[in-house]
Design an enzyme around this catalytic site. Structure first.
Site, PDB file in Angstrom:
ATOM      1  N   GLU A 155       0.440   7.262  -2.750  1.00 20.29           N
ATOM      2  CA  GLU A 155      -0.594   8.080  -2.107  1.00 20.29           C
ATOM      3  C   GLU A 155      -1.920   7.845  -2.813  1.00 20.29           C
ATOM      4  O   GLU A 155      -1.973   7.749  -4.042  1.00 20.29           O
ATOM      5  CB  GLU A 155      -0.310   9.591  -2.196  1.00 20.29           C
ATOM      6  N   ARG A 206       5.491   5.115   4.637  1.00 17.91           N
ATOM      7  CA  ARG A 206       6.174   6.141   3.841  1.00 17.91           C
ATOM      8  C   ARG A 206       6.099   7.467   4.595  1.00 17.91           C
ATOM      9  O   ARG A 206       5.009   7.976   4.848  1.00 17.91           O
ATOM     10  CB  ARG A 206       5.493   6.273   2.467  1.00 17.91           C
ATOM     11  N   ASN A 265       1.147   8.672  -7.078  1.00 21.06           N
ATOM     12  CA  ASN A 265       0.168   9.322  -6.211  1.00 21.06           C
ATOM     13  C   ASN A 265      -1.036   9.644  -7.076  1.00 21.06           C
ATOM     14  O   ASN A 265      -0.932  10.420  -8.032  1.00 21.06           O
ATOM     15  CB  ASN A 265       0.728  10.630  -5.625  1.00 21.06           C
TER      16      ASN A 265
END
Ligand code: BGC
Length: 451
Positions: free
Chosen positions: A354, A78, A293
């Protein structure tokens, strides 16, 4: 132990980065200025006056970085596309050299067996658009969709899935409400139109991607919100915070409506920013996956500042990262199970886009970079993720933040999140102990599932 991690066979392993945090080369290849170039140049905005002018010099060293990724055995990478590299003034003229860079990167990834997962906006808005109001201006959403179309037209033949925005919550709050990030506005609750226009931009770009047969995701910063006590005032404050941090950015996408923000004393149309039909544009194209994330949970108590309906209070008795963030791996399980319970069948498959931690890593005398705290952070969070999967949450992948130590926004080059150490003077890359650990974990997963 991690080699026993129970995750589905098609589970995808990756790393994440973002353009301004790694590329450097801000004046090269026809790139236009972004809000981060302008903000970071202003004295007092970023620790030690660091800018992203060089960062990890990835623009020139991408081949070396792809080789590092290949060494990890990744399924996916990513990264973000810098809008000002592709459309230097945000609208109009396209910079062919900018598109060429991402074209080369995509080809290098594919040659290394890694599926590219680009994010179209990770906070580096072209400064020319900021001069017209940035995300406070509805027009920016339409310019975003035009930019999405031209990047997808160039790369969509090789890139199956796309992330529109990175963390619209953090961009709104840090960039427009508190002024900690670019563009440095301090509008407090008047920043809400910047949330709506980002989400509108997502919806318009999603339609553009869908028309081209591409999959659409968004990467939201989400946090499980814990009331400080069972007291009803703390619980009400936690509910209000949850609406602002989490629901504001998932309810419109998954349920087609904004959450109740009355605790903030704001009108449901954010002062006229939300127009009839907008929520259909936002939710209409649908999501093929939700990017999550996750860094830590948030503990909330009743307000002490009359301007806001909550106060954030520290989580006690847990380890902390170099950034001072609490390390609470089970928060990831709590978050994922909570999302499933809240959205039920409306929740698309989740990918962790994330998760990671900053550690004050430095090479030892023998040149190795031991980072046991990062390994323990990642191991704990992967266990929590596996528990959520065991509890029935559909999680398809895990992308750790980050491949490289990089430019950590207002903290400049001082917070190291990488699996790979970067010496910012020489640009020398040194894989840390966590790099070998992650490589072995991925290899063990792949070996188990090809047997
Ligand atoms: C952002 C990254 C950032 C990371 C660590 C996320 O909020 O998407 O750009 O570096 O957290 O702070």
């Amino acid at each position: 132990m991690q080699d026993r991690l129970e995750l589905p066979s098609g589970f995808r392993w990756g790393v994440s980065t973002a353009a301004y945090q790694i590329e450097g080369a801000v004046d090269e290849g026809g790139r236009g200025p972004s809000i981060w170039d302008v903000f970071a140049a202003r004295p007092g905005t970023v620790r030690d006056g660091h800018t992203g002018a060089v960062a990890c010099d990835h623009y020139h060293r991408y081949a070396e970085d792809v080789a590092l990724m290949q060494g990890l055995g990744l399924d996916g990478y990513r990264f973000s596309v810098a809008w000002p590299r592709v459309v230097p003034t945000g609208a109009g003229a396209v910079n062919a050299a900018g598109l060429d860079f991402y074209d080369r990167l995509v080809d290098a990834l594919l040659a290394a067996g890694i599926t590219p997962l680009p994010t179209l906006f990770h906070w580096d808005l072209p400064q020319a658009l900021e001069d017209g109001g940035g995300w406070l201006n509805r027009d920016t959403a339409y310019r975003f969709a035009e930019y999405a179309a031209l990047v997808a037209d160039r790369l969509g033949d090789r890139v199956p899935a796309w992330i529109t925005l990175n963390e619209p919550f953090v961009h709104m709050v840090y960039g427009y409400a508190l002024g900690i990030h670019a563009p440095g506005r301090t509008l407090m609750l008047d920043a809400l139109p910047a949330a709506h226009h980002q989400l509108l931009g997502h919806g318009l770009a999603a339609a553009v991607l869908r028309e081209r047969g591409l999959d659409v995701m968004i990467a939201n910063n989400l946090t499980p919100v814990r009331p400080a006590t069972d007291d009803s005032a703390d619980v009400a404050a936690a509910t209000a915070y949850d609406a602002l941090h989490n629901r504001l950015f998932t309810d419109p996408l998954l349920l087609g409506r904004y959450p109740d923000l009355s605790a903030f004393g704001v009108a449901q149309d954010f002062g006229g920013a939300v127009r009839p039909g907008d929520l259909d544009l936002i939710a209409g194209p649908g999501l093929d996956g939700l990017g999550v994330n996750y860094y830590n949970p948030t503990r909330i108590a009743a307000p002490i500042d009359p301007g806001l309906p909550f106060t954030e209070v520290p989580i006690e008795g847990v380890p902390r990262t170099a950034f001072g963030w609490p390390v609470v791996p089970d928060g990831l399980r709590e978050l994922l199970v909570g999302l499933r319970d809240r959205y039920g069948a409306s929740l698309p498959p989740v990918t962790i886009t994330e998760n990671g931690c900053s550690v004050a890593d430095e090479p030892a005398a023998n040149g190795s970079v031991p980072d046991p705290d990062r390994i323990s952070y990642l191991a704990g969070h992967l266990d929590a993720l596996a528990e959520a999967v065991a509890e029935g949450v559909d999680v398809r992948g895990y992308f750790t933040w980050s491949l490289l130590d990089n430019y950590e926004w207002a903290e400049g080059l001082t917070q190291r999140f990488g699996l790979v150490h970067v010496d910012f003077t020489t640009q020398r890359r040194t894989p840390k102990a966590s790099y070998a650990w992650y490589r072995d974990l991925i290899a063990a997963h792949h070996a188990r599932h090809t047997r």
